[in-house]
Each structure stands twice: as structure tokens, then as C-alpha cells.
Enzyme design. Structure first.
Site, PDB file in Angstrom:
ATOM      1  CE  LYS A 107       2.716 -27.609 -16.535  1.00 48.24           C
ATOM      2  NZ  LYS A 107       1.512 -26.782 -16.572  1.00 48.24           N
ATOM      3  CD  GLU A 118       0.523   2.814  -1.366  1.00 50.28           C
ATOM      4  OE1 GLU A 118      -0.220   2.890  -2.346  1.00 50.28           O
ATOM      5  OE2 GLU A 118       0.774   1.745  -0.794  1.00 50.28           O
ATOM      6  CG  HIS A 155      -0.430  -1.515  -1.422  1.00 54.70           C
ATOM      7  ND1 HIS A 155      -0.259  -0.332  -2.084  1.00 54.70           N
ATOM      8  CD2 HIS A 155      -0.912  -2.382  -2.331  1.00 54.70           C
ATOM      9  CE1 HIS A 155      -0.621  -0.477  -3.354  1.00 54.70           C
ATOM     10  NE2 HIS A 155      -1.024  -1.719  -3.521  1.00 54.70           N
TER      11      HIS A 155
END
Lengths: 292, 381
Positions: A43, A211, A249
Site C-alpha cells: 500500500k 500478576e 495471558h
């Protein structure tokens, strides 16, 4: 001041003509980020964002044509690892990869190639970074931020937004918020970002959102104990997660004898970091630590 | 994704690793026929993905085909850690002179693929690493060049292999490394790798765990997924593009984003409740996916209330709210629903939700507390 992204960032977006790439490029530009180029193979010669941003076939052409110095990647997982390497090859020094689901063995090679080339990679599978009032790169909603003196680093996406919103609502603005990504192999660790915040004179306090899984938070705790003298608060997600299961995750899995929320909380607490039981407690912990 | 022992062995065998392959059987008669074809004493092994099958009685020796049939009849249908055994592997029994452990793992801490080896095989390697760390070699490989010949020699010498075994060991380790890399594995292990009474190396048991993110380029491996060992609701979720893990509590959770989904579960627990699931609906929270998520959550009869936590950010909150109300209208079973939507047009979202008699909350703490109260049958505070 801030870290990673600011008014000088000249951003290139790889995958700018895709649905996600177009949408978030527009949001980044509206926030004030200098989006100077896009890349979509095939593009080249077209434009994006209503004619404002030139599109190139290759990153190399985009860099030479626009002086882009950072890239944000929205290309699909099968092509994303190559897109990161293309950016590094073209001389981009800072690459954010938002794409989720890149095979770990691909990322392993990319990690070491970028490290040897001296290129900083944030992510993959990350929301990006925002320096409020200056620039945002990635997908973090700009509206939740407020300018201020707290640095934030996180492994997650929407949980980060939750904490940032709580801080902004409480009048605690941010220097920079960085999402490092939830995959097992990411380009930039907690320690890397903590080190940047520690050295940034305008960052007065640091928030860390971790986490379950791996031992990054434990290592970060050792670094904090050794190096960081700024007030810190942390939240660790996954206290109720069962062992051995991948919690969304790819990196969030409690494996035999390690990676639990409790071990991360204990390590950070021992390093002098205030630990929140809920994201909503972060602002009051910062205030209690003397942050104005 | 974990592969069953017999699948893992097939893959290793295709990379030149000598394995005790055997035959799979789903009925005692098939087990007898397999033992007959193999000849001599056999082992009957339950094919389940959970650990500890030996201790649970899922692995038994049989001297002849008749005994193999009897042992298979005992093992088939047995429950090991909530999994019903539907397949057994009938493998030739080996006379074992020594047992080693040999594995290849993606080691996130050193950001490398690492060989793990121990001369104390046949037990869980985590156990050996805890009780006798010096007995375990952890050797990270070059990230771009992979397994090199000096790596192979180092492992062989660490294991104390006799010179006549080293050549065969090299081809086994190279085969294991090839199998690991070419299947996009997180883990490929042989435990035990035995020296037989005849002085040959043989892989008696094998386990391969695949990187879920690499599966798109391995349709042949994806086809090896064992639906028998998955919760039906987890299969439905995967097909709908939803990250879902079933838990034991009474409060169903629907959240966008994995980290926020975990935090939401944690806050349910902090508020005195127990989450019924982990559910990350992904970006956008589109109406059809919301409907699928509700159906999956409500499929669990333990669910007494649902907590929806959507941090819209860029997504428009009123659109998400309309999607939730529409999806709810299609549900067979109704339970109290607490919905918290943050993001653009959050106020309009709350109006839409309240008009549809849903409980709303501004903060996550408040939402968790209301969901816990609702699950107990209490009116919202």
C-alpha cells in the site's frame, strides 16, 4: 520529564491500514502523538488518517522518508515477529508490539537479536505507553490519564487502566505509564522500566502492577530493595488463580512451586513496597507514602 | 496444550528417538489383542493428562494377554483426579538397569531453551530439584544456534553415561531438541529414559506440552487435542474465542482483559465470595460474544450471581450495556446480575442497565460486594 515516549517521539505504525491499526493510530494522533508514517506492504504511496500520514511499503523507506524514531506494531501474530525484526533492521531504536499470540520460540530469537542490536522492545502482547500531556503509543485510552509525578509499570492491559483511572480520579497524575506485556518472553522487564523511573528526576513515586507466573516480580523486588529509594505501591493479580492453568495471558500460569501471587506480594513487601489488596487502594497507599 | 503419552511418543519416534511405543486400547478386549501382538509381559498405562497416575493405580504390569485384559478392565473407567480413563496404552515391559530424566523446556527466566537432565530419573524433576539440586543439570542453549555438539557432550558426561551409550544418547538428545522446536513446544520430556537390561537407551514415558500460540501453524498437533479431559464449557468457550477456566465458586465473572479478570476474581474472594470462573471476553465486548459468555457461565449450576466488569476505555459503554441487556433476554436461566461498565458514556450505560433491572456499581470493590450479596439472596445495599 517522562520515559520512553514524549513530544519528540516520531512514530511509525506498522499495520496502519488494518482495522485496529487505523483506529488506534487516529486515537494516538488525536492525543497529540506525532504519527509520521505508516507501513503496509503493497500500500506504499497511499495515505492514512484522512491524508495526513504517508504509507510506505517497507519500514526502511518510512524511516528514510520521515525520520521516524519509534514504531508501534499492529500486524497479526503470524507476521509480527518479522515486523519487529524489520523495524530493528531499519534502525528504529524503540519498538512497541501490541500483537497478542506470537509463538514463544519466535519471540526468543527476536529478543536476542534486538538485544544485540541495542533496540528497545516493549511487548509483545502489551498496551503500549503513555506520557500524559505529551504522547501515547499503543492502545491505552488517553482519557484516563492525568499529568503528574507517578510512574506506572504493568504486565496487564485493562487492569492497568483500572489503576490509572483510580489514580487520576484521586488527583495523582502520571509521568509515564508503561505496559510491558503478558507473554512469557517480553522485550522489556519490570526491572528495565523501574530503572528508568528511578533515574527520571520528575518521577517521584512508582506503581507496579504484576500478576501470577514467572519470577519477574520477585526479581523486581530484589532490584527495588537494592536501588529504588522512591515510594512504591504494587498490586498483584491472581491470588485466587488455580495452579497449572493458563489465565488468559500466556505468561500467567502458576507452575510447580513458583509464580504465586503470595510469593510476589511477600517479596515486594520485604523490599519496602506497599501492597494493595484492591486496585482502588493504590492512591491511598501512595498518599500514605507521602506522595502529593 | 498437553499431549497424551502415546501422542508424545509418536512425535519423538518420528524424530528418531527410540521409544517404547506400544498400542492404544479403549476396551479390555483390544488390550488383550494388543498384548498378544506385542508378545511377552506388558505395561498397561492409563492415558490421562493429570500427574500422579502411577500412585493412583493407573499403571500396571501384566505377564500375558489375559492379565493385560484384566488390568485394562480395572484401569478403563477409573477416575484419576476427576478425569475418567478412556484410553490405555499397552507397551512392552522393559527390564530397567537405570533411569534418567531428560527434558527440554522454554525457560522464561533465562529467556532461553534449556536442557534439563538428571541421573535420578523416574521421579518428578521438580521433586529432585528441591531435594537434591546438584543432581539436576539446567543448561541454557544458544538462542539462535540451538543445541550444539559440546552441549550434547556436557549432558552425557553430567549423566555419567558409559562410552558405549554416548553415541545413542547424542541422537536421542538431538531428536528431542528437534521434536521440541518443530512442534513449538513449551516442554518435551522423557522420564524415564532408561538403560535396558540389554544395554540400550529407551524412552519409557514421554510428555510434550505445546505453546498454544504456536498451534496455528500445527493443525496436525491441534487435531491431537483430547476433548475427554476438558470441561465441556471450556471447549465451548474456546470455540467462541473466549478465555475461560471453570472454578468451584458461585459467582460467575465476565471481564475484558486477563489481568482485570484475575483481579475481579480476587476481589470477589476479598468480599467474602468465591469465583465460579475466570473469563476474559477479549476486546470490544461484542453482543454475540457476550451472549456466548453468559450461556457458558450459566451452564454451571453452582452459579448464583454474575458479575460483569467491563473497562471500556475506548469502547462506548452504552453499546456494551445494550449488548448485555439483549444477550440477557436470550438466556434460559436468570440469576442476579451486577454490571459495572467504565469508559466513554458510562453514565448512559448505567441508565440502560438500571432500566433493565440490572444491579450497577461504580467501583470494582462495590461491584464485588454487591455480587456476593446477590449470590446470597440479599437485596443490593
Amino acid at each position: 520529564m517522562s520515559i520512553l515516549v514524549d513530544r519528540e517521539t516520531r512514530l511509525l505504525v506498522q499495520g496502519i491500514t488494518g482495522r485496529e491499526g487505523e483506529f488506534h493510530s487516529r486515537a494516538m494522533a488525536e492525543y497529540g502523538t506525532q504519527v509520521v508514517a505508516g507501513v503496509t506492504p503493497g500500500k506504499g504511496g497511499q495515505t492514512a488518517l484522512d491524508g495526513r500520514v504517508p504509507v510506505f511499503d517497507t519500514v526502511d523507506e518510512a524511516v528514510r522518508g520521515t525520520g521516524a524514531n519509534a514504531s508501534c506494531i499492529f500486524v497479526p501474530a503470524p507476521a509480527a515477529a518479522d515486523a519487529i525484526l524489520e523495524a530493528a533492521d531499519a534502525g528504529i531504536g524503540l519498538v512497541f508490539c501490541i500483537t497478542e499470540g506470537i509463538p514463544a520460540l519466535d519471540m526468543l530469537r527476536v529478543y536476542w537479536v534486538l538485544r544485540q542490536a541495542g533496540v528497545r522492545l516493549i511487548g509483545p502482547n502489551c498496551p503500549g505507553a503513555t506520557s500524559p500531556g505529551q504522547a501515547k503509543v499503543g492502545i491505552i485510552p488517553g482519557s484516563i490519564h492525568r499529568e503528574g509525578a507517578v510512574g506506572l509499570v504493568s504486565r496487564s492491559g485493562t487492569l492497568t487502566y483500572e489503576v490509572v483511572q483510580a489514580m487520576s480520579d484521586a488527583g495523582l497524575g502520571q509521568t509515564t505509564c508503561v505496559g510491558i506485556g503478558g507473554d512469557p518472553i517480553v522485550g522489556t522487564s519490570f526491572i528495565d522500566v523501574l530503572d528508568m523511573f528511578n533515574q527520571d528526576p520528575e518521577t517521584e513515586a512508582i506503581v507496579m502492577i504484576g500478576e501470577i507466573g514467572g519470577d519477574e516480580e520477585e526479581r523486581a523486588a530484589a532490584f527495588c530493595a537494592r536501588e529504588v529509594r522512591k515510594p512504591m505501591a504494587a498490586f498483584i493479580a491472581g491470588r485466587t488463580a488455580p495452579p497449572g492453568r493458563r489465565m488468559g495471558h500466556a505468561g500467567a500460569i502458576i507452575s510447580a512451586g513458583g509464580g504465586t501471587a503470595e510469593s510476589k506480594r511477600a517479596a515486594l513487601q520485604a523490599a519496602g513496597v506497599s501492597i494493595a489488596d484492591s486496585p482502588s487502594q493504590i492512591p491511598s497507599l501512595l498518599r500514605a507514602a507521602g506522595v502529593r | 496444550m498437553k499431549l497424551q503419552e502415546y501422542r508424545s511418543k509418536e512425535i519423538l519416534a518420528s524424530h528418531g528417538v527410540p521409544v517404547s511405543v506400544g498400542e492404544v486400547a479403549t476396551t479390555p478386549a483390544q488390550a488383550r489383542a494388543a498384548a498378544d501382538r506385542i508378545g511377552g509381559p506388558v505395561v498397561v498405562k492409563a492415558q490421562v493428562l493429570v500427574g500422579g497416575r502411577g500412585k493412583a493405580g493407573g499403571v500396571k504390569l501384566a505377564a500375558d494377554p489375559a492379565e493385560a485384559e484384566a488390568r485394562a478392565a480395572e484401569i478403563l473407567g477409573m477416575t484419576i483426579k476427576d478425569v475418567t480413563v478412556r484410553t490405555v496404552l499397552i507397551a512392552p515391559a522393559a527390564e530397567i538397569a537405570h533411569e534418567y530424566y531428560l527434558g527440554i523446556v522454554l525457560d522464561r527466566a533465562s529467556r532461553a531453551v534449556a536442557v534439563i537432565a538428571s541421573a535420578e530419573g523416574g521421579v518428578e524433576i521438580e521433586e529432585t530439584a528441591r531435594t537434591n539440586p546438584d543432581a539436576v543439570l539446567r543448561l541454557p542453549l544458544h538462542p539462535l544456534l540451538g543445541l550444539l555438539e559440546h552441549n550434547v557432550r556436557r549432558v552425557a558426561f553430567f549423566l555419567g553415561l558409559s562410552p558405549d551409550l554416548r553415541g545413542q544418547f547424542g541422537s536421542i538428545l538431538r531428536g528431542l531438541a528437534e521434536a521440541f522446536a518443530s512442534s513449538d513446544a513449551d516442554l518435551a520430556e522423557i522420564n524415564p529414559l532408561v538403560v535396558t537390561a540389554g544395554g540400550e537407551l529407551l524412552a519409557l514415558d514421554a510428555k510434550i506440552v505445546l505453546d498454544d500460540s504456536g498451534l496455528y501453524r500445527h493443525p496436525d498437533l491441534e487435531a491431537m487435542r483430547d476433548a475427554n479431559e476438558e470441561e465441556p464449557s471450556e471447549i465451548a468457550a474456546r470455540e467462541a474465542g473466549i478465555n475461560f477456566i471453570k472454578l468451584d465458586g458461585s459467582i460467575g465473572c465476565m471481564v475484558n482483559g486477563a489481568g482485570l479478570a484475575m483481579a475481579t476474581m480476587d476481589l470477589v474472594k476479598l468480599a467474602g465470595g468465591e469465583p465460579a470462573n475466570f473469563l476474559d471476553i477479549g476486546g470490544g465486548a461484542k453482543a454475540d460474544r457476550v451472549a456466548a459468555a453468559f450461556r457458558i457461565i450459566l451452564d454451571d449450576p453452582n452459579v448464583r450471581a454474575i458479575l460483569v466488569n467491563i473497562f471500556g476505555g475506548i469502547t462506548r459503554g452504552d453499546e456494551v450495556a445494550r449488548g448485555i441487556v439483549e444477550a440477557r433476554a436470550t438466556l434460559q436461566r436468570q440469576v442476579p446480575m451486577v454490571v459495572r461498565i467504565v469508559g466513554t458514556n458510562a453514565a448512559e450505560a448505567a441508565q440502560i442497565l438500571e432500566a433493565a433491572n440490572l444491579i450497577t456499581a461504580a467501583s470494582l470493590d462495590e461491584a464485588a460486594a454487591r455480587a456476593v450479596a446477590a449470590a446470597r439472596g440479599e437485596a443490593p445495599a
